[in-house]
Design a protein around this motif. Structure first.
Motif, PDB file in Angstrom:
ATOM      1  N   LEU A 195       2.994 108.588 -34.338  1.00 51.92           N
ATOM      2  CA  LEU A 195       2.890 109.162 -32.998  1.00 51.92           C
ATOM      3  C   LEU A 195       4.006 108.606 -32.131  1.00 51.92           C
ATOM      4  O   LEU A 195       4.276 107.397 -32.144  1.00 51.92           O
ATOM      5  N   LEU A 196       4.633 109.475 -31.358  1.00 49.30           N
ATOM      6  CA  LEU A 196       5.641 109.060 -30.389  1.00 49.30           C
ATOM      7  C   LEU A 196       5.087 109.282 -28.988  1.00 49.30           C
ATOM      8  O   LEU A 196       4.766 110.408 -28.609  1.00 49.30           O
ATOM      9  N   ILE A 197       4.959 108.202 -28.228  1.00 50.85           N
ATOM     10  CA  ILE A 197       4.599 108.296 -26.816  1.00 50.85           C
ATOM     11  C   ILE A 197       5.892 108.424 -26.025  1.00 50.85           C
ATOM     12  O   ILE A 197       6.819 107.623 -26.192  1.00 50.85           O
ATOM     13  N   VAL A 198       5.954 109.434 -25.165  1.00 51.36           N
ATOM     14  CA  VAL A 198       7.196 109.779 -24.467  1.00 51.36           C
ATOM     15  C   VAL A 198       7.020 109.546 -22.976  1.00 51.36           C
ATOM     16  O   VAL A 198       6.149 110.146 -22.339  1.00 51.36           O
ATOM     17  N   ALA A 199       7.841 108.653 -22.421  1.00 49.63           N
ATOM     18  CA  ALA A 199       7.742 108.281 -21.004  1.00 49.63           C
ATOM     19  C   ALA A 199       8.884 108.887 -20.210  1.00 49.63           C
ATOM     20  O   ALA A 199      10.043 108.857 -20.633  1.00 49.63           O
ATOM     21  N   ASN A 200       8.552 109.428 -19.050  1.00 52.45           N
ATOM     22  CA  ASN A 200       9.546 110.068 -18.194  1.00 52.45           C
ATOM     23  C   ASN A 200      10.234 109.062 -17.289  1.00 52.45           C
ATOM     24  O   ASN A 200       9.810 107.910 -17.171  1.00 52.45           O
ATOM     25  N   GLY A 201      11.286 109.540 -16.629  1.00 51.65           N
ATOM     26  CA  GLY A 201      12.011 108.714 -15.686  1.00 51.65           C
ATOM     27  C   GLY A 201      11.501 108.899 -14.272  1.00 51.65           C
ATOM     28  O   GLY A 201      10.331 109.203 -14.052  1.00 51.65           O
ATOM     29  N   SER A 202      12.384 108.776 -13.300  1.00 43.88           N
ATOM     30  CA  SER A 202      11.945 108.800 -11.902  1.00 43.88           C
ATOM     31  C   SER A 202      11.600 110.195 -11.419  1.00 43.88           C
ATOM     32  O   SER A 202      10.684 110.369 -10.613  1.00 43.88           O
ATOM     33  N   ASP A 203      12.324 111.211 -11.864  1.00 44.18           N
ATOM     34  CA  ASP A 203      12.116 112.553 -11.324  1.00 44.18           C
ATOM     35  C   ASP A 203      12.152 113.637 -12.399  1.00 44.18           C
ATOM     36  O   ASP A 203      12.314 114.813 -12.092  1.00 44.18           O
ATOM     37  N   GLY A 204      11.999 113.255 -13.663  1.00 42.11           N
ATOM     38  CA  GLY A 204      12.049 114.225 -14.746  1.00 42.11           C
ATOM     39  C   GLY A 204      10.777 115.044 -14.840  1.00 42.11           C
ATOM     40  O   GLY A 204       9.712 114.653 -14.359  1.00 42.11           O
ATOM     41  N   ALA A 205      10.892 116.212 -15.476  1.00 42.78           N
ATOM     42  CA  ALA A 205       9.765 117.118 -15.668  1.00 42.78           C
ATOM     43  C   ALA A 205       9.353 117.129 -17.136  1.00 42.78           C
ATOM     44  O   ALA A 205      10.074 116.652 -18.013  1.00 42.78           O
ATOM     45  N   ALA A 265       5.196 104.738 -31.804  1.00 42.71           N
ATOM     46  CA  ALA A 265       6.479 104.373 -31.209  1.00 42.71           C
ATOM     47  C   ALA A 265       6.537 104.851 -29.760  1.00 42.71           C
ATOM     48  O   ALA A 265       5.708 105.656 -29.311  1.00 42.71           O
ATOM     49  N   LEU A 266       7.530 104.370 -29.043  1.00 39.76           N
ATOM     50  CA  LEU A 266       7.665 104.641 -27.615  1.00 39.76           C
ATOM     51  C   LEU A 266       9.096 105.077 -27.318  1.00 39.76           C
ATOM     52  O   LEU A 266      10.051 104.469 -27.803  1.00 39.76           O
ATOM     53  N   TYR A 267       9.227 106.145 -26.521  1.00 40.67           N
ATOM     54  CA  TYR A 267      10.548 106.619 -26.086  1.00 40.67           C
ATOM     55  C   TYR A 267      10.532 106.765 -24.573  1.00 40.67           C
ATOM     56  O   TYR A 267       9.570 107.274 -23.990  1.00 40.67           O
ATOM     57  N   GLY A 268      11.615 106.323 -23.927  1.00 34.24           N
ATOM     58  CA  GLY A 268      11.732 106.482 -22.485  1.00 34.24           C
ATOM     59  C   GLY A 268      13.115 106.964 -22.102  1.00 34.24           C
ATOM     60  O   GLY A 268      14.118 106.464 -22.610  1.00 34.24           O
ATOM     61  N   ILE A 269      13.183 107.940 -21.191  1.00 30.39           N
ATOM     62  CA  ILE A 269      14.450 108.523 -20.788  1.00 30.39           C
ATOM     63  C   ILE A 269      14.755 108.204 -19.328  1.00 30.39           C
ATOM     64  O   ILE A 269      13.852 108.079 -18.506  1.00 30.39           O
ATOM     65  N   SER A 270      16.020 108.031 -19.025  1.00 29.29           N
ATOM     66  CA  SER A 270      16.523 107.779 -17.678  1.00 29.29           C
ATOM     67  C   SER A 270      15.884 106.511 -17.113  1.00 29.29           C
ATOM     68  O   SER A 270      15.973 105.453 -17.728  1.00 29.29           O
ATOM     69  N   GLN A 271      15.201 106.569 -15.959  1.00 30.90           N
ATOM     70  CA  GLN A 271      14.639 105.344 -15.403  1.00 30.90           C
ATOM     71  C   GLN A 271      13.566 104.749 -16.289  1.00 30.90           C
ATOM     72  O   GLN A 271      13.217 103.576 -16.145  1.00 30.90           O
ATOM     73  N   ALA A 272      13.056 105.522 -17.249  1.00 30.11           N
ATOM     74  CA  ALA A 272      12.153 104.936 -18.242  1.00 30.11           C
ATOM     75  C   ALA A 272      12.886 103.963 -19.148  1.00 30.11           C
ATOM     76  O   ALA A 272      12.257 103.234 -19.917  1.00 30.11           O
ATOM     77  N   GLY A 273      14.219 103.929 -19.057  1.00 32.26           N
ATOM     78  CA  GLY A 273      14.978 102.862 -19.693  1.00 32.26           C
ATOM     79  C   GLY A 273      14.654 101.508 -19.083  1.00 32.26           C
ATOM     80  O   GLY A 273      14.981 100.467 -19.658  1.00 32.26           O
ATOM     81  N   PRO A 277      11.389  98.763 -21.594  1.00 32.06           N
ATOM     82  CA  PRO A 277      11.518  97.325 -21.864  1.00 32.06           C
ATOM     83  C   PRO A 277      10.579  96.475 -21.020  1.00 32.06           C
ATOM     84  O   PRO A 277      10.099  95.428 -21.486  1.00 32.06           O
ATOM     85  N   ARG A 278      10.301  96.897 -19.796  1.00 30.37           N
ATOM     86  CA  ARG A 278       9.351  96.139 -18.984  1.00 30.37           C
ATOM     87  C   ARG A 278       7.991  96.084 -19.688  1.00 30.37           C
ATOM     88  O   ARG A 278       7.383  95.007 -19.802  1.00 30.37           O
ATOM     89  N   ALA A 279       7.510  97.219 -20.176  1.00 28.80           N
ATOM     90  CA  ALA A 279       6.221  97.236 -20.871  1.00 28.80           C
ATOM     91  C   ALA A 279       6.269  96.451 -22.167  1.00 28.80           C
ATOM     92  O   ALA A 279       5.322  95.715 -22.506  1.00 28.80           O
ATOM     93  N   LEU A 280       7.373  96.553 -22.904  1.00 24.69           N
ATOM     94  CA  LEU A 280       7.481  95.867 -24.192  1.00 24.69           C
ATOM     95  C   LEU A 280       7.462  94.350 -24.050  1.00 24.69           C
ATOM     96  O   LEU A 280       7.106  93.638 -24.996  1.00 24.69           O
ATOM     97  N   ALA A 281       7.848  93.854 -22.887  1.00 25.22           N
ATOM     98  CA  ALA A 281       7.824  92.407 -22.688  1.00 25.22           C
ATOM     99  C   ALA A 281       6.397  91.857 -22.709  1.00 25.22           C
ATOM    100  O   ALA A 281       6.191  90.670 -22.967  1.00 25.22           O
ATOM    101  N   PHE A 282       5.414  92.737 -22.477  1.00 28.27           N
ATOM    102  CA  PHE A 282       4.018  92.295 -22.414  1.00 28.27           C
ATOM    103  C   PHE A 282       3.119  93.001 -23.423  1.00 28.27           C
ATOM    104  O   PHE A 282       2.090  92.444 -23.801  1.00 28.27           O
TER     105      PHE A 282
END
Length: 404
Positions: A156-166, A231-239, A243-248
């Motif tokens: 499974l890939l969890i996909v995280a958006n950035g600040s203003d993505g759709a 797994a986890l994917y983040g685009i734009s501000q999710a960059g 990593p913030r989430a992965l630290a914890f």
């Protein structure tokens, strides 16, 4: 032949980047290049109202085509048009940032989400609308199942958006590629994002592990999900979010930051004059707010953009917003990351230049840095015109780490 960073679809750099981003989604069926270029042809660099109207009108026109195809029971054609309409409405939502009023924001967003939902209903995929438990509410999401018969659990890939993505951007950047490779995928609106902001007024938060941990808990509770291959994917501000989430949160098998973001605030502070930064550093908030308010009177475009960009932080006042944004850094916690992390690094990154390399330097034992270049047609933030190449590199890397 002009180099890609010299060639422009528009003389306005923001317009140019939006065009690149939207036509880059043609790879996944979320845009058609010709209709996009025809719609924006001739729009002046400062014609913000014309820019918004062009995208809104394009969305309306393609939506009408989708409705006609659906009425005639041409399901495949209807689904294709609904997805494209949703993508164009999403660009129109971002175009509201430069308008004098936000009156168009919520109606346009609702058009975007309605077209997306019509696509979800018609496309030949298994997609479930889900509500992810989060604090005292839920996060709206969509769970995609990979097509074809499958024996046993799936990655499974969890996909995280950035600040203003759709959501259409998430489909193009990661979900469509995941499904073709046998991954399930989960997308959602987090705090400060899309429906959570526009309809519920829930702002961002810097401690994104408080968001992704309950999302991961929800994902692991779904049937046929391989808990060792999430797994986890983040685009734009999710960059930054990733990593913030992965630290914890250390239960992810692998993650991708596209691109890496160490300090979100630099995209704000680099535009501040030295004397203004000095006021902020000295805690002279009243003077900072007074000078900012005076400066905004001389630039209505800047004032409109500030209002739109500051809204997700849930703050009041200029200094208050800047202090909130300054909290969005992983400098002090990146060393806690142990999850294998792929970091994209595009040439000519315009929002957080150099930060992919910084994140890699902060996580040497966990990270892999992948460069994308102008010569490949893969420069600029999130490689907008090279999503096929990006997909190839990140999923090849991911496959190798998640293979049984």
């Amino acid at each position: 032949m002009a180099r890609s960073h010299e060639f422009r679809f528009s003389g306005d750099p923001d317009f140019d980047f939006e065009i690149r981003t939207t036509i880059g989604q043609a790879f996944s069926g979320a845009a058609d290049i010709g209709e996009v270029l025809a719609a924006v042809h001739g729009i002046g660099e400062k014609d913000h109202d014309g820019w918004f109207r062009a995208w809104l009108s394009l969305g309306d026109r393609i939506l009408a085509q989708a409705d006609a195809s659906a009425e005639a029971r041409h399901r495949v054609s209807a689904a294709s048009a609904y997805l494209r309409a949703a993508s164009y409405y999403a660009t129109a939502v971002n175009a509201v940032a430069s308008l004098a009023s936000e009156d168009e924001l919520l109606p346009t967003f609702r058009k975007h989400r309605a077209a997306w939902d019509r696509w979800v209903d018609l496309v030949d995929l298994e997609i479930a609308r889900v509500d992810i438990p989060y604090e005292d509410t839920t996060l709206p999401g969509y769970l995609f199942r990979a097509p074809g018969d499958s024996v046993g659990s799936r990655p499974l890939l969890i996909v995280a958006n950035g600040s203003d993505g759709a959501l259409t951007g998430l489909w193009s950047s990661a979900v469509s590629g995941a499904l073709r490779r046998g991954y399930d995928a989960l997308v959602f609106d987090g705090p400060g994002q899309q429906s959570m902001l526009f309809e519920r007024n829930v702002p961002f938060r810097p401690d994104w592990e408080a968001v992704l941990t309950p999302v991961l808990d929800f994902a692991l509770a779904q049937p046929d999900v391989d808990e060792e291959r999430v797994a986890l994917y983040g685009i734009s501000q999710a960059g930054y979010w990733v990593p913030r989430a992965l630290a914890f949160e250390h239960r992810f098998a692998a993650a991708i930051a596209d691109p890496g973001v160490v300090d979100v605030s630099t995209s704000w502070t680099e535009h501040l004059p030295a004397n203004m930064r000095k006021l902020l550093d000295e805690g002279q908030d009243e003077k900072f707010d007074r000078d900012m308010q005076l400066g905004m009177k001389f630039s209505h475009d800047l004032a409109n953009t500030w209002r739109f960009r500051a809204r997700p932080y849930g703050t009041t006042g200029y200094a208050d917003t800047m202090r909130a944004v300054l909290q969005y850094t992983v400098k002090d916690v990146a060393g806690q990351i142990t999850t294998p992390l792929l970091i994209t690094d595009p040439e000519h990154e315009q929002f957080w230049p150099g930060q992919s390399e910084q994140l890699a330097a902060l996580t040497p034992s966990a990270s892999t840095l992948v460069h994308f270049t102008e010569a490949e047609g893969a420069d600029f933030h999130v490689q907008p015109l090279a999503r096929a190449l990006t997909e190839q590199r990140m999923f090849d890397w991911l496959d190798e780490r998640l293979s049984r």
